[in-house]
Design an enzyme around this catalytic site. Structure first.
Site, PDB file in Angstrom:
ATOM      1  N   ILE A  26       0.863  -1.183   0.000  1.00 36.93           N
ATOM      2  CA  ILE A  26       0.000   0.000   0.000  1.00 36.93           C
ATOM      3  C   ILE A  26       0.896   1.229   0.000  1.00 36.93           C
ATOM      4  O   ILE A  26       1.609   1.482   0.983  1.00 36.93           O
ATOM      5  CB  ILE A  26      -0.923   0.012   1.255  1.00 36.93           C
ATOM      6  CG1 ILE A  26      -1.716  -1.304   1.366  1.00 36.93           C
ATOM      7  CG2 ILE A  26      -1.845   1.227   1.221  1.00 36.93           C
ATOM      8  CD1 ILE A  26      -2.698  -1.570   0.226  1.00 36.93           C
ATOM      9  N   GLU A  27       0.862   1.956  -1.111  1.00 36.92           N
ATOM     10  CA  GLU A  27       1.813   3.062  -1.275  1.00 36.92           C
ATOM     11  C   GLU A  27       1.240   4.397  -0.797  1.00 36.92           C
ATOM     12  O   GLU A  27       0.030   4.547  -0.593  1.00 36.92           O
ATOM     13  CB  GLU A  27       2.259   3.122  -2.735  1.00 36.92           C
ATOM     14  CG  GLU A  27       2.948   1.807  -3.125  1.00 36.92           C
ATOM     15  CD  GLU A  27       3.722   1.879  -4.418  1.00 36.92           C
ATOM     16  OE1 GLU A  27       3.405   2.720  -5.279  1.00 36.92           O
ATOM     17  OE2 GLU A  27       4.666   1.073  -4.550  1.00 36.92           O
ATOM     18  N   ASN A  28       2.145   5.342  -0.606  1.00 30.47           N
ATOM     19  CA  ASN A  28       1.791   6.649  -0.060  1.00 30.47           C
ATOM     20  C   ASN A  28       2.524   7.724  -0.858  1.00 30.47           C
ATOM     21  O   ASN A  28       3.685   7.524  -1.236  1.00 30.47           O
ATOM     22  CB  ASN A  28       2.238   6.688   1.414  1.00 30.47           C
ATOM     23  CG  ASN A  28       1.645   7.851   2.159  1.00 30.47           C
ATOM     24  OD1 ASN A  28       1.984   8.996   1.913  1.00 30.47           O
ATOM     25  ND2 ASN A  28       0.748   7.564   3.070  1.00 30.47           N
ATOM     26  N   TYR A  68       6.550   8.815   0.085  1.00 30.49           N
ATOM     27  CA  TYR A  68       6.926   7.432  -0.219  1.00 30.49           C
ATOM     28  C   TYR A  68       7.298   6.590   1.004  1.00 30.49           C
ATOM     29  O   TYR A  68       7.055   5.393   1.041  1.00 30.49           O
ATOM     30  CB  TYR A  68       8.085   7.396  -1.230  1.00 30.49           C
ATOM     31  CG  TYR A  68       7.763   8.034  -2.576  1.00 30.49           C
ATOM     32  CD1 TYR A  68       6.448   8.264  -2.992  1.00 30.49           C
ATOM     33  CD2 TYR A  68       8.798   8.420  -3.438  1.00 30.49           C
ATOM     34  CE1 TYR A  68       6.169   8.856  -4.214  1.00 30.49           C
ATOM     35  CE2 TYR A  68       8.524   9.009  -4.670  1.00 30.49           C
ATOM     36  CZ  TYR A  68       7.210   9.225  -5.047  1.00 30.49           C
ATOM     37  OH  TYR A  68       6.943   9.809  -6.249  1.00 30.49           O
ATOM     38  N   CYS A  85       4.806  -2.486   2.849  1.00 27.77           N
ATOM     39  CA  CYS A  85       4.990  -3.650   1.974  1.00 27.77           C
ATOM     40  C   CYS A  85       3.879  -4.678   2.176  1.00 27.77           C
ATOM     41  O   CYS A  85       3.226  -4.722   3.227  1.00 27.77           O
ATOM     42  CB  CYS A  85       6.319  -4.326   2.273  1.00 27.77           C
ATOM     43  SG  CYS A  85       7.761  -3.327   1.873  1.00 27.77           S
ATOM     44  N   GLU A 108       4.055  -7.872   2.708  1.00 25.18           N
ATOM     45  CA  GLU A 108       4.290  -8.811   3.818  1.00 25.18           C
ATOM     46  C   GLU A 108       3.806  -8.209   5.132  1.00 25.18           C
ATOM     47  O   GLU A 108       3.145  -8.866   5.941  1.00 25.18           O
ATOM     48  CB  GLU A 108       5.790  -9.130   3.937  1.00 25.18           C
ATOM     49  CG  GLU A 108       6.399  -9.803   2.720  1.00 25.18           C
ATOM     50  CD  GLU A 108       6.973  -8.829   1.712  1.00 25.18           C
ATOM     51  OE1 GLU A 108       6.363  -7.752   1.487  1.00 25.18           O
ATOM     52  OE2 GLU A 108       8.024  -9.141   1.134  1.00 25.18           O
ATOM     53  N   CYS A 120      12.029  -7.250   1.837  1.00 25.62           N
ATOM     54  CA  CYS A 120      12.961  -6.171   2.170  1.00 25.62           C
ATOM     55  C   CYS A 120      13.411  -6.288   3.625  1.00 25.62           C
ATOM     56  O   CYS A 120      12.855  -7.066   4.413  1.00 25.62           O
ATOM     57  CB  CYS A 120      12.311  -4.814   1.914  1.00 25.62           C
ATOM     58  SG  CYS A 120      11.205  -4.273   3.236  1.00 25.62           S
ATOM     59  N   CYS A 145      10.707  -5.680   6.340  1.00 22.21           N
ATOM     60  CA  CYS A 145       9.779  -6.810   6.446  1.00 22.21           C
ATOM     61  C   CYS A 145      10.441  -7.983   7.141  1.00 22.21           C
ATOM     62  O   CYS A 145       9.806  -8.699   7.919  1.00 22.21           O
ATOM     63  CB  CYS A 145       9.281  -7.235   5.071  1.00 22.21           C
ATOM     64  SG  CYS A 145       8.118  -6.038   4.382  1.00 22.21           S
TER      65      CYS A 145
END
Ligand code: THU
Length: 153
Positions: free
Chosen positions: A47-49, A52, A57, A59, A90, A93
């Site tokens: 879910i992006e913002n 940034y 992520c 996971e 990443c 995560c």
């Protein structure tokens, strides 16, 4: 490493594909699926913002969705992107997975070309990379370290 029955493995991989969702900035779709110890499967997308750094992520979305509902016990995780090779979680995560999952819990890194619609999903078995958080984040810090005796400072 802990074993995962074939049927559960296929269901989890399928759910990871279903977890993918379009996102506005990177256009990099990631789908995650968590198998809870009670057999429930929880899906997550990244879910992006617009700011940034606020991006979450896939996971972590799946883990937080489940933990927030009170289910914190997990048996496996699958992750897939649109990239043909298996992509690995990443660093952020990895630390969150470390918090909630056993060191040897199976983590399936699934290539985008995994043959979902084939009866025998086994055809893609070789290209799914099975790993664990113990492998991905060795010598890690975890909740048990907060319980260790401390010096007096
Ligand atoms: N992303 C994940 O969802 N999981 C990872 O382990 C790596 C990166 C997302 C975050 C961002 O939305 C996009 O992929 C590009 O970094």
């Amino acid at each position: 490493m802990a074993a995962l029955p074939d049927e559960q493995r296929k269901a989890l991989i399928q759910a990871a594909f279903e977890g993918k969702s379009s996102n506005p900035y990177s256009k990099f779709r990631v789908g995650a699926a968590l198998l809870a110890s009670d057999g429930t499967i929880i899906k997550g997308a990244n879910i992006e913002n617009a700011s940034y750094g606020g991006t979450i992520c896939a996971e972590r979305t799946a883990i937080v969705k489940s933990a927030s509902e009170g289910n914190r016990s997990f048996a496996a995780l699958a992750v897939v992107t649109d990239v043909k090779s298996a992509i690995s979680p990443c660093g952020l995560c990895r630390q969150v997975i470390r918090e909630f999952c056993a060191q040897d819990m199976p983590i399936l890194l699934v290539p985008a070309d995994y043959p979902l619609n084939q009866d025998s999903g086994d055809a893609g078995k070789g290209s799914v990379k099975q790993t664990s958080i113990g492998e991905l984040l060795p010598d890690s810090f975890g909740p048990e370290h907060l319980e260790l005796p401390r010096g007096t400072i």
